[in-house]
Scaffold this motif. Structure first.
Motif, mmCIF file in Angstrom:
data_model
loop_
_atom_site.group_PDB
_atom_site.id
_atom_site.type_symbol
_atom_site.label_atom_id
_atom_site.label_comp_id
_atom_site.label_asym_id
_atom_site.label_seq_id
_atom_site.Cartn_x
_atom_site.Cartn_y
_atom_site.Cartn_z
ATOM 1 N N ARG A 109 0.869 6.811 17.887
ATOM 2 C CA ARG A 109 -0.572 7.021 17.256
ATOM 3 C C ARG A 109 -1.311 6.143 16.587
ATOM 4 O O ARG A 109 -2.597 5.705 16.482
ATOM 5 C CB ARG A 109 -0.683 8.483 16.639
ATOM 6 N N GLN A 110 -0.440 5.407 15.542
ATOM 7 C CA GLN A 110 -1.005 4.569 14.593
ATOM 8 C C GLN A 110 0.218 3.751 14.162
ATOM 9 O O GLN A 110 1.444 4.081 14.216
ATOM 10 C CB GLN A 110 -1.695 5.034 13.613
ATOM 11 N N TRP A 111 -0.254 2.416 13.433
ATOM 12 C CA TRP A 111 0.732 1.746 12.835
ATOM 13 C C TRP A 111 1.357 2.337 11.294
ATOM 14 O O TRP A 111 0.734 3.119 10.845
ATOM 15 C CB TRP A 111 0.341 0.297 12.592
ATOM 16 N N GLU A 112 2.747 2.037 10.959
ATOM 17 C CA GLU A 112 2.935 2.593 9.849
ATOM 18 C C GLU A 112 4.157 1.719 9.355
ATOM 19 O O GLU A 112 4.517 0.766 9.985
ATOM 20 C CB GLU A 112 4.033 3.997 10.076
ATOM 21 N N VAL A 113 4.432 1.627 7.946
ATOM 22 C CA VAL A 113 5.087 0.505 7.370
ATOM 23 C C VAL A 113 6.374 1.214 6.826
ATOM 24 O O VAL A 113 6.425 2.282 6.368
ATOM 25 C CB VAL A 113 4.476 -0.030 6.089
ATOM 26 N N VAL A 114 7.431 0.547 7.057
ATOM 27 C CA VAL A 114 8.974 1.075 6.752
ATOM 28 C C VAL A 114 9.635 0.123 5.822
ATOM 29 O O VAL A 114 9.629 -1.134 6.095
ATOM 30 C CB VAL A 114 9.834 1.373 7.970
ATOM 31 N N ASP A 115 9.843 0.466 4.629
ATOM 32 C CA ASP A 115 10.539 -0.521 3.836
ATOM 33 C C ASP A 115 12.108 -0.736 4.177
ATOM 34 O O ASP A 115 12.587 0.362 4.549
ATOM 35 C CB ASP A 115 10.560 -0.105 2.348
ATOM 36 N N ARG A 116 12.710 -1.936 4.174
ATOM 37 C CA ARG A 116 14.138 -1.980 4.627
ATOM 38 C C ARG A 116 14.948 -2.438 3.736
ATOM 39 O O ARG A 116 16.068 -3.111 3.707
ATOM 40 C CB ARG A 116 14.307 -3.047 5.625
ATOM 41 N N GLY A 117 14.693 -1.614 2.358
ATOM 42 C CA GLY A 117 15.820 -1.780 1.389
ATOM 43 C C GLY A 117 15.543 -2.750 0.519
ATOM 44 O O GLY A 117 16.461 -3.411 0.181
ATOM 45 N N SER A 118 14.228 -3.323 0.479
ATOM 46 C CA SER A 118 13.887 -4.547 -0.173
ATOM 47 C C SER A 118 14.082 -4.596 -1.692
ATOM 48 O O SER A 118 14.338 -3.416 -2.258
ATOM 49 C CB SER A 118 12.514 -5.055 0.102
ATOM 50 N N THR A 119 14.320 -5.801 -2.089
ATOM 51 C CA THR A 119 14.548 -5.804 -3.737
ATOM 52 C C THR A 119 13.554 -5.413 -4.396
ATOM 53 O O THR A 119 13.581 -4.702 -5.603
ATOM 54 C CB THR A 119 15.176 -7.180 -4.036
ATOM 55 N N ASN A 120 12.469 -5.737 -4.237
ATOM 56 C CA ASN A 120 11.255 -5.772 -4.868
ATOM 57 C C ASN A 120 10.346 -4.646 -4.433
ATOM 58 O O ASN A 120 8.891 -4.275 -4.915
ATOM 59 C CB ASN A 120 10.474 -7.040 -5.126
ATOM 60 N N GLY A 121 10.613 -4.052 -3.275
ATOM 61 C CA GLY A 121 10.027 -2.894 -2.737
ATOM 62 C C GLY A 121 8.564 -3.466 -1.904
ATOM 63 O O GLY A 121 8.233 -4.439 -2.022
ATOM 64 N N THR A 122 8.097 -2.482 -1.112
ATOM 65 C CA THR A 122 6.974 -2.799 -0.382
ATOM 66 C C THR A 122 5.882 -1.651 -0.779
ATOM 67 O O THR A 122 6.186 -0.401 -1.368
ATOM 68 C CB THR A 122 7.329 -2.427 1.050
ATOM 69 N N ARG A 123 4.696 -2.164 -0.766
ATOM 70 C CA ARG A 123 3.543 -1.233 -1.411
ATOM 71 C C ARG A 123 2.411 -1.114 -0.307
ATOM 72 O O ARG A 123 2.099 -2.262 0.322
ATOM 73 C CB ARG A 123 2.787 -1.912 -2.886
ATOM 74 N N VAL A 124 1.831 0.117 -0.227
ATOM 75 C CA VAL A 124 0.715 0.209 0.644
ATOM 76 C C VAL A 124 -0.507 0.760 -0.334
ATOM 77 O O VAL A 124 -0.273 1.892 -1.055
ATOM 78 C CB VAL A 124 0.984 1.332 1.702
ATOM 79 N N ASN A 125 -1.369 0.003 -0.396
ATOM 80 C CA ASN A 125 -2.591 0.386 -1.302
ATOM 81 C C ASN A 125 -2.193 0.289 -2.587
ATOM 82 O O ASN A 125 -2.524 1.295 -3.347
ATOM 83 C CB ASN A 125 -3.317 1.503 -0.948
ATOM 84 N N GLY A 126 -1.067 -0.415 -3.044
ATOM 85 C CA GLY A 126 -0.699 -0.349 -4.574
ATOM 86 C C GLY A 126 0.455 0.518 -4.553
ATOM 87 O O GLY A 126 1.001 0.586 -5.747
ATOM 88 N N VAL A 127 0.866 1.469 -3.795
ATOM 89 C CA VAL A 127 1.697 2.438 -4.093
ATOM 90 C C VAL A 127 2.973 2.162 -3.203
ATOM 91 O O VAL A 127 3.234 1.767 -2.181
ATOM 92 C CB VAL A 127 1.377 3.978 -3.254
ATOM 93 N N ALA A 128 4.207 2.436 -3.816
ATOM 94 C CA ALA A 128 5.361 2.002 -3.475
ATOM 95 C C ALA A 128 5.764 2.955 -2.225
ATOM 96 O O ALA A 128 5.576 4.001 -2.092
ATOM 97 C CB ALA A 128 6.556 2.385 -4.553
ATOM 98 N N VAL A 129 6.436 2.127 -1.163
ATOM 99 C CA VAL A 129 6.762 2.972 0.095
ATOM 100 C C VAL A 129 8.189 3.499 -0.229
ATOM 101 O O VAL A 129 9.179 2.870 -0.354
ATOM 102 C CB VAL A 129 6.742 1.990 1.178
ATOM 103 N N ARG A 130 8.217 4.726 -0.145
ATOM 104 C CA ARG A 130 9.528 5.567 -0.190
ATOM 105 C C ARG A 130 10.132 5.947 1.229
ATOM 106 O O ARG A 130 11.172 6.151 1.509
ATOM 107 C CB ARG A 130 9.353 6.476 -1.114
ATOM 108 N N GLN A 131 9.121 6.083 2.182
ATOM 109 C CA GLN A 131 9.548 6.628 3.384
ATOM 110 C C GLN A 131 8.209 5.813 4.397
ATOM 111 O O GLN A 131 7.413 5.279 3.790
ATOM 112 C CB GLN A 131 9.438 7.911 3.493
#
Length: 322
Positions: free
Chosen positions: A56-78
């Motif tokens: 339905r839409q695109w989504e972001v999945v963090d792959r256990g990165s060291t410094n984390g991934t953010r979407v609109n400034g919020v850390a991605v946990r799932q």
């Protein structure tokens, strides 16, 4: 109509990446040249995150990165769904998702162009290896947390429950001789003189160590849930104290065995062996030791916590190897 990612800030500012769900539903992003979207950012991991189409839409999945991934400034946990206008933060790089529209009469190739550091991806079969590895690490991480949680509960319960019961009574031959006198005395004091039962509580011995280990494990469990999967400190906290407690118990058991060996060789007056005296009294006294749930729970808790610590170390190494 396609979608594109535009690097707004960071080392690769100005680069444009086209996302086409029909041709490739998943894109990997990171510093590695193996990634579909290469980010030349020193704070980005080699395999930092994935951008995938969920139907339905695109989504972001963090792959256990060291410094984390953010979407609109919020850390991605799932997995987090993204829409046009949303920003993705990878290290010091910020990318924005935009809907690509082709002006009337413009050739299709003019709609988007790859950034200077990123070649146009060769579209083939979807690359699932990275996402599968990330999913395996995530599943293994939560299995370990469940294992540690069960270990903590077992240790805490075993600390408050009795470990074993010791019952001492006169043998049948002696009981028949003094039963009458014992009944008279028992009628005054309300206790059976021919049978004595004592439950050994955990907190009067090693249960204190087990309870402390349970508290330490619970605190570390809560901290570990909110930190990165690559963190190995939790594994060391689970393993080292558990090994230390087990070593203390084994050392004390060995000391008791050494003492027993010494008693076996002790002599009283006129060369009478102490062990012979104990054996003679043993004919008139029956002792029964019953193991209780507290001891079993503590043993299970120690085993599970040690296993959980080793498994947590494996998970951390798996996350670091991606």
């Amino acid at each position: 109509m396609k979608t594109r990612l535009i690097a707004q800030a960071g080392p690769g500012a100005g680069q444009i990446y086209t996302l086409d769900a029909q041709r490739q539903p998943q894109f990997s992003m990171g510093r590695s040249a193996e990634c579909d979207i290469v980010v030349r950012d020193r704070r980005a991991s080699r395999h930092h995150c994935d951008i995938r189409w969920n139907g339905r839409q695109w989504e972001v999945v963090d792959r256990g990165s060291t410094n984390g991934t953010r979407v609109n400034g919020v850390a991605v946990r799932q997995p987090v769904a993204i829409r046009p206008g949303d920003t993705i933060g990878v290290g010091e790089t910020t990318l924005v998702l935009q809907q690509e529209t082709v002006p009337p009469g413009a050739p299709p190739a003019a709609a988007a162009r790859p950034g200077p550091l990123q070649p146009v991806p060769v579209y083939a079969a979807p690359r699932e290896a990275g996402g599968s590895a990330s999913a395996r690490v995530e599943v293994a991480f939560w299995i370990v947390q469940g294992l540690v949680a069960v270990a903590v509960v077992s240790l805490a319960a075993g600390s408050f429950l009795p470990w074993f019961r010791v019952t001492g009574s006169l043998s049948g031959d002696m009981e028949s001789l003094i039963r009458g006198l014992s009944d008279i005395v028992s009628s005054f004091i309300g206790e059976d003189l021919l049978s004595v039962t004592q439950e050994v509580s955990a907190l009067s011995g090693y249960g204190v160590l087990a309870l402390g280990l349970a508290v330490l494990g619970a605190v570390m469990l809560i901290i570990d849930i909110f930190l990165r999967r690559r963190w190995i400190v939790a594994a060391l906290v689970y393993i080292l104290p558990t090994v230390a407690v087990c070593a203390v118990m084994v050392a004390d058991l060995k000391s008791l065995y050494d003492l027993y060996e010494q008693v076996q060789s002790m002599s009283l007056l006129f060369g009478v062996q102490l062990v012979d005296v104990v054996e003679a009294f043993g004919k008139f006294i029956e002792v029964e030791v019953t193991l209780l749930p507290g001891l079993y729970l503590t043993g299970v808790g120690l085993g599970l916590l040690l296993t959980g610590g080793i498994a947590r170390l494996v998970v951390a190494l798996m996350a670091r190897g991606r």
